[in-house]
Design a protein around this motif. Structure first.
Motif, PDB file in Angstrom:
ATOM      1  N   GLY A  41       0.798  -1.180  -0.182  1.00 36.58           N
ATOM      2  CA  GLY A  41       0.082   0.212   0.113  1.00 36.58           C
ATOM      3  C   GLY A  41       0.780   1.225  -0.019  1.00 36.58           C
ATOM      4  N   SER A  42       0.556   2.309   1.107  1.00 37.87           N
ATOM      5  CA  SER A  42       1.140   3.314   0.989  1.00 37.87           C
ATOM      6  C   SER A  42       2.382   3.453   1.173  1.00 37.87           C
ATOM      7  N   LYS A  43       2.954   2.519   2.048  1.00 40.74           N
ATOM      8  CA  LYS A  43       4.550   2.483   2.156  1.00 40.74           C
ATOM      9  C   LYS A  43       5.258   2.119   1.105  1.00 40.74           C
ATOM     10  N   TYR A  44       4.661   1.426   0.242  1.00 40.98           N
ATOM     11  CA  TYR A  44       5.338   1.416  -1.202  1.00 40.98           C
ATOM     12  C   TYR A  44       5.710   2.676  -1.913  1.00 40.98           C
ATOM     13  N   ASP A  45       4.282   3.439  -1.889  1.00 39.70           N
ATOM     14  CA  ASP A  45       4.563   4.875  -2.550  1.00 39.70           C
ATOM     15  C   ASP A  45       5.446   5.574  -1.975  1.00 39.70           C
ATOM     16  N   LYS A  46       5.549   5.694  -0.556  1.00 42.20           N
ATOM     17  CA  LYS A  46       6.597   6.423   0.259  1.00 42.20           C
ATOM     18  C   LYS A  46       7.775   6.086  -0.054  1.00 42.20           C
ATOM     19  N   ALA A  47       8.176   4.607  -0.299  1.00 40.00           N
ATOM     20  CA  ALA A  47       9.600   4.377  -0.663  1.00 40.00           C
ATOM     21  C   ALA A  47      10.048   4.904  -1.971  1.00 40.00           C
ATOM     22  N   VAL A  48       8.699   4.834  -3.004  1.00 38.11           N
ATOM     23  CA  VAL A  48       9.048   5.250  -4.261  1.00 38.11           C
ATOM     24  C   VAL A  48       9.326   6.802  -4.220  1.00 38.11           C
ATOM     25  N   SER A  49       8.879   7.638  -3.587  1.00 34.33           N
ATOM     26  CA  SER A  49       8.649   8.801  -3.291  1.00 34.33           C
ATOM     27  C   SER A  49      10.316   9.462  -2.744  1.00 34.33           C
ATOM     28  N   LEU A  50      10.728   8.734  -1.814  1.00 31.44           N
ATOM     29  CA  LEU A  50      11.869   8.915  -1.252  1.00 31.44           C
ATOM     30  C   LEU A  50      13.094   8.188  -1.816  1.00 31.44           C
ATOM     31  N   GLY A  51      12.897   7.268  -2.725  1.00 35.60           N
ATOM     32  CA  GLY A  51      14.076   6.700  -3.329  1.00 35.60           C
ATOM     33  C   GLY A  51      14.650   5.576  -2.592  1.00 35.60           C
ATOM     34  N   VAL A  52      13.668   4.997  -1.860  1.00 39.94           N
ATOM     35  CA  VAL A  52      14.206   3.844  -1.137  1.00 39.94           C
ATOM     36  C   VAL A  52      14.067   2.548  -1.734  1.00 39.94           C
ATOM     37  N   PRO A  53      15.185   1.752  -1.882  1.00 38.32           N
ATOM     38  CA  PRO A  53      15.260   0.514  -2.696  1.00 38.32           C
ATOM     39  C   PRO A  53      13.961  -0.524  -2.296  1.00 38.32           C
ATOM     40  N   ILE A  54      13.463  -1.025  -3.191  1.00 39.32           N
ATOM     41  CA  ILE A  54      12.313  -1.886  -3.125  1.00 39.32           C
ATOM     42  C   ILE A  54      12.517  -3.137  -3.414  1.00 39.32           C
ATOM     43  N   LEU A  55      12.408  -4.350  -2.706  1.00 44.15           N
ATOM     44  CA  LEU A  55      12.546  -5.789  -2.920  1.00 44.15           C
ATOM     45  C   LEU A  55      11.115  -6.290  -2.815  1.00 44.15           C
ATOM     46  N   ASP A  56      11.191  -7.193  -3.999  1.00 44.24           N
ATOM     47  CA  ASP A  56       9.877  -8.060  -4.373  1.00 44.24           C
ATOM     48  C   ASP A  56      10.323  -9.450  -3.445  1.00 44.24           C
ATOM     49  N   GLY A  57       9.429 -10.507  -3.491  1.00 46.04           N
ATOM     50  CA  GLY A  57       9.728 -11.804  -3.053  1.00 46.04           C
ATOM     51  C   GLY A  57      10.920 -12.198  -3.257  1.00 46.04           C
ATOM     52  N   ALA A  58      11.243 -12.135  -4.481  1.00 43.76           N
ATOM     53  CA  ALA A  58      12.493 -12.809  -4.966  1.00 43.76           C
ATOM     54  C   ALA A  58      13.700 -12.207  -4.648  1.00 43.76           C
ATOM     55  N   GLY A  59      13.570 -10.731  -4.527  1.00 37.88           N
ATOM     56  CA  GLY A  59      14.525 -10.019  -4.136  1.00 37.88           C
ATOM     57  C   GLY A  59      14.757 -10.425  -2.559  1.00 37.88           C
ATOM     58  N   PHE A  60      13.745 -10.481  -1.968  1.00 40.93           N
ATOM     59  CA  PHE A  60      13.827 -10.691  -0.320  1.00 40.93           C
ATOM     60  C   PHE A  60      14.735 -12.030  -0.207  1.00 40.93           C
ATOM     61  N   GLU A  61      14.544 -12.947  -0.797  1.00 36.33           N
ATOM     62  CA  GLU A  61      15.101 -14.353  -0.793  1.00 36.33           C
ATOM     63  C   GLU A  61      16.591 -14.058  -0.950  1.00 36.33           C
ATOM     64  N   ILE A  62      17.018 -13.388  -1.897  1.00 36.46           N
ATOM     65  CA  ILE A  62      18.311 -12.778  -2.125  1.00 36.46           C
ATOM     66  C   ILE A  62      19.097 -12.434  -1.151  1.00 36.46           C
ATOM     67  N   LEU A  63      18.331 -11.330  -0.542  1.00 34.66           N
ATOM     68  CA  LEU A  63      18.637 -10.550   0.730  1.00 34.66           C
ATOM     69  C   LEU A  63      19.057 -11.465   1.701  1.00 34.66           C
ATOM     70  N   LEU A  64      18.211 -12.550   2.192  1.00 31.93           N
ATOM     71  CA  LEU A  64      18.465 -13.549   3.145  1.00 31.93           C
ATOM     72  C   LEU A  64      19.416 -14.507   2.854  1.00 31.93           C
ATOM     73  N   ASN A  65      19.546 -14.815   1.576  1.00 35.70           N
ATOM     74  CA  ASN A  65      20.544 -15.937   1.352  1.00 35.70           C
ATOM     75  C   ASN A  65      21.991 -15.409   0.729  1.00 35.70           C
ATOM     76  N   GLU A  66      22.022 -14.154   0.124  1.00 31.96           N
ATOM     77  CA  GLU A  66      23.276 -13.641  -0.517  1.00 31.96           C
ATOM     78  C   GLU A  66      23.785 -12.519   0.141  1.00 31.96           C
ATOM     79  N   GLY A  67      22.847 -11.719   0.767  1.00 35.31           N
ATOM     80  CA  GLY A  67      23.170 -10.468   1.595  1.00 35.31           C
ATOM     81  C   GLY A  67      22.907  -9.120   0.534  1.00 35.31           C
ATOM     82  N   PRO A  68      23.128  -8.164   1.495  1.00 41.09           N
ATOM     83  CA  PRO A  68      22.560  -6.769   0.829  1.00 41.09           C
ATOM     84  C   PRO A  68      23.055  -6.365  -0.468  1.00 41.09           C
ATOM     85  N   GLN A  69      24.244  -6.636  -0.642  1.00 40.70           N
ATOM     86  CA  GLN A  69      25.035  -6.311  -1.991  1.00 40.70           C
ATOM     87  C   GLN A  69      24.235  -6.934  -3.266  1.00 40.70           C
ATOM     88  N   ALA A  70      24.055  -8.190  -2.981  1.00 41.51           N
ATOM     89  CA  ALA A  70      23.474  -8.927  -4.000  1.00 41.51           C
ATOM     90  C   ALA A  70      22.125  -8.371  -4.297  1.00 41.51           C
TER      91      ALA A  70
END
Length: 729
Positions: free
Chosen positions: A690-719
């Motif tokens: 919802g609105s948290k997604y829109d707020k992230a877009v407006s502030l330029g905060v990086p957004i991860l979907d489900g696949a990106g979340f798995e990469i974050l957990l398994n390979e770390g923030p750089q990946a």
């Protein structure tokens, strides 16, 4: 004598009578809305009358005369200001209420334009007061209300006080004569403060921000207008002479902004109906993001030459239409103000109203928070009130319709004793806004509310212990005695205790008894037995789920105890740090305060709670019944790959609950926040974010979907940084 005629000039008599009745209602509503600034009909009611009037005239065209309200714009001007004639007629807009209306409008526009008239400019429909400003040789010469579309009230002196309205236009290519149209409004937050000030001064509050803007602009003394927070946004022109003429609506906005006029940024130029509908749907969801009230979206053909080709009807342009959102405000009667008692003893006034449908649901009760809020809103029992329900938000009384008072209304007086146990009410400490019942141990209302809370999903998670069951256990019909006198009794319940219970049904929002509309008496149920006196499915389910609840994690047990300030995040931090209820009970304030997220204030609250003997008795009885009071030893920490980073989780992630996703992040050293800021490292966004997604877009905060979340957990923030779905900082 012959039979009385059933028609006059081919129109059935009932239709004639209804048309006359509706015409009178619409004209009266317009007069009160536009001239007196004291609306007595809600927007929803006015739209309903107007649509019925249009339908009658469509069925019987002879009713559509030049004098019909459907052929007029605005309302007659008032008698309090000098009258001025507009340089060009100010028209109204036709309305659309659904996708079919929008599609029909576009088909008509395509037929008249002999092709696609797009692109289209889409902008927010501000719920304000229409105004026209005339600038001659760049200098503000005159400001006038819309009035009847041809003649308006001269409010120049008042408009000069509005912040953001330039007295002189800037730039090299300023027209020698330009009439600018826009909306004057009061921002939502400023409206609330203004109403509070009026009530404090003993004056009736305004019904809504639009009403307050209109009333302010029509003050005879500009000094009063200057003291109020009026703002303006420009949305068009009526006349343009002596400079390069813009070719499109969007180009006008660019030029007007260059001149120093206030123009909204919340508009888009779109190619067709699909994109228009997406814009409309977006702002229906985000209706309350702008700082001002909106009630829809205005769609305009962008090109001026095409606008001229399409022309206007007697009252509205064919090249524009207003899509009206479902009303969030309606009027209803405030029948009474009663009070309910919550689990912490707080006594809350509630409005009891004539049932009314708003935002798709029937509402008959709304919280008024405390006596100070009742006073600030200026509502009396017996008032017609403006009720607001924004989407899924709880209903709120905005204020009274003071123009409808007849003298029979009476002020609300806060009780001095608890309505459910008779204990004298008191403030917990000096300066508190809320009165409380101090009888925490024995007040049946507080026991009922705490039992219901303890059964919640984030506490003991007992589906079979809803509000009806909690009421039945703590407040059966006399002469039956409660089987749960405190939470300590909860895990000792038996089927034999449950079967005889009968209880009054209560409203989970207010705690007040529900009334059977057929009998006018309180609703009564036998919740735990069937007609044969045997255990009902509810009873069997409750006993089964109580047994299962004995094994919930320690954090959920802590939440279920209703310790002040201990919600799920704090309870989880305590459980992770201390691992057992005994360790928490025996810890010093300093040891508790050292736990991350606790601090001295909450630590003192925890110590105070466990110092009460009947609180400790709850823990002892639950422990004796088999409730787990400690967690397994903490597992060894894995690699802290996310240490020093902050995350926000929103939407639905496949394979994770919100809590389990947070646990994965905190287990790797990350912090999980509830809101997005520039310091947020990543937003994890699942489906229906919802609105948290829109707020992230407006502030330029990086957004991860489900696949990106798995990469974050398994390979770390750089990946994960390479898997963002929206560019971030």
């Amino acid at each position: 004598m012959g039979e009385p005629s059933t028609e006059v000039a081919g129109v059935p008599v009932p239709a004639l009578k209804r048309h006359a009745e509706l015409s009178e209602l619409v004209e009266e509503a317009r007069w009160r809305y536009y001239v007196l600034d004291q609306p007595t009909a809600s927007d929803a009611q006015f739209d309903e009358w107007f649509r019925e009037l249009l339908a009658l005239e469509e069925a019987h065209p002879s009713l559509q005369t030049p004098g019909s309200p459907t052929q007029q714009v605005g309302a007659p001007v008032s008698g309090d200001f000098a009258k001025v004639r507009h340089l060009a007629r100010m028209e109204s807009l036709d309305n659309a209420f659904n996708d079919a209306d929008m599609a029909a409008w576009q088909v008509r526009a395509e037929r008249l334009a002999e092709g696609d008239p797009g692109p289209y400019l889409c902008e927010l429909k501000i719920d304000g007061l229409a105004i026209a400003l005339v600038y001659r040789d760049g200098k503000l010469e005159r400001a006038a209300t819309r009035g009847d579309g041809r003649t308006g009230d001269d409010v120049t002196a008042n408009v000069r006080t509005i912040k953001g309205v330039p007295h002189r236009l800037k730039g090299d290519d300023v027209p020698s004569l330009v009439e600018v149209r826009g909306e004057v409004y009061i921002p939502v937050e400023d409206f609330k403060k203004l109403n509070e000030q009026l009530v404090e001064q003993g004056k009736p509050p305004f019904a809504n921000p639009r009403n307050s803007a209109a009333g302010t602009l029509r003050q005879k003394d500009p000094r009063i207008t200057a003291q109020r927070p009026l703002r303006m946004l420009v949305h068009g022109i009526g006349v343009w002479e002596g400079a390069t003429e813009p070719r499109a609506q969007s180009e006008v906005y660019d030029r007007l902004r260059e001149f120093g006029l206030p123009v909204s940024d919340l508009y888009q130029v779109l190619p067709g109906l699909t994109e228009i509908n997406e814009f409309i749907e977006h702002y229906q969801v985000h209706r309350h993001d702008p700082p001002y009230e909106i009630d829809g979206v205005v769609v305009k053909v962008d090109d001026f030459r095409t606008q001229r080709e399409l022309g206007s009807t007697s009252r509205a342009p064919r090249w524009a239409i207003a899509f009206k959102y479902p009303p969030e405000e309606v009027n209803t009667k405030l029948l009474d103000i009663q009070v309910g008692v919550g689990r912490t003893g707080r006594v809350t006034p509630y409005a009891v109203m004539e049932p009314v449908v708003v935002s798709g649901s029937t509402v008959e009760r709304a919280t008024l928070h405390n006596a100070a809020v009742v006073a600030k809103k200026g509502v009396f029992i017996g008032d017609t009130v403006v009720l607001r329900k924004a989407g899924d938000v709880i209903p709120e009384i905005v204020g009274p319709v003071a123009a409808l008072r007849d003298g029979s209304e009476r002020e609300f007086v806060m009780p001095t004793q608890c309505p459910e146990c008779g204990t004298t009410l008191a403030y917990e400490k000096e300066g508190d806004a809320d009165l409380r019942c101090p009888n925490a141990r024995a007040c049946p209302a507080q026991i009922r509310e705490r039992i219901y809370f303890a059964a919640g999903r984030r506490a003991l998670d007992i589906d079979g212990l809803g509000y009806v069951a909690a009421t039945a256990l703590s407040q059966p019909l006399p002469p039956q005695q409660p089987v749960v006198r405190t939470e300590a009794d909860l895990f000792d319940l038996t089927l034999d205790q449950l079967i005889p219970i009968k209880s009054v049904v209560r409203d989970p929002d207010t705690g007040l008894p529900k009334i059977d509309p057929k009998t006018g008496e309180q609703k009564v149920v036998s919740f735990f037995s069937n007609i044969n006196g045997e255990p009902s499915q509810n009873a069997l389910q409750l006993i089964e789920e109580l047994e299962r609840a004995k094994q919930v994690p320690l954090a959920q047990v802590l939440v279920a105890l209703s310790i002040r300030h201990i919600g799920p995040p704090t309870a989880r931090a305590l459980a992770d740090a201390m691992r057992s209820i005994d360790a928490i009970m025996n810890a010093s304030e300093e040891e508790l305060a050292a736990v991350e997220g606790i601090g001295p204030r909450v630590a003192a609250t925890i110590r105070d709670w466990f110092a009460v003997d009947w609180h400790r008795a709850i823990v002892d009885r639950w422990r004796a019944a088999g409730v787990r009071m400690e967690d397994d030893p903490a597992p060894e920490k894995g690699p802290q790959t996310l240490e020093g980073m902050t995350f926000v989780v929103t939407g639905t992630l496949e394979g994770y609950t919100r809590d389990s996703a947070a646990a994965e992040l905190t287990g790797r050293g990350g912090k999980v926040a509830s809101s997005v800021s520039k310091k947020t490292s990543f937003v994890i966004a699942g489906d229906n974010a919802g609105s948290k997604y829109d707020k992230a877009v407006s502030l330029g905060v990086p957004i991860l979907d489900g696949a990106g979340f798995e990469i974050l957990l398994n390979e770390g923030p750089q990946a994960a940084a390479e898997a963002v779905t929206t560019p971030g900082s």
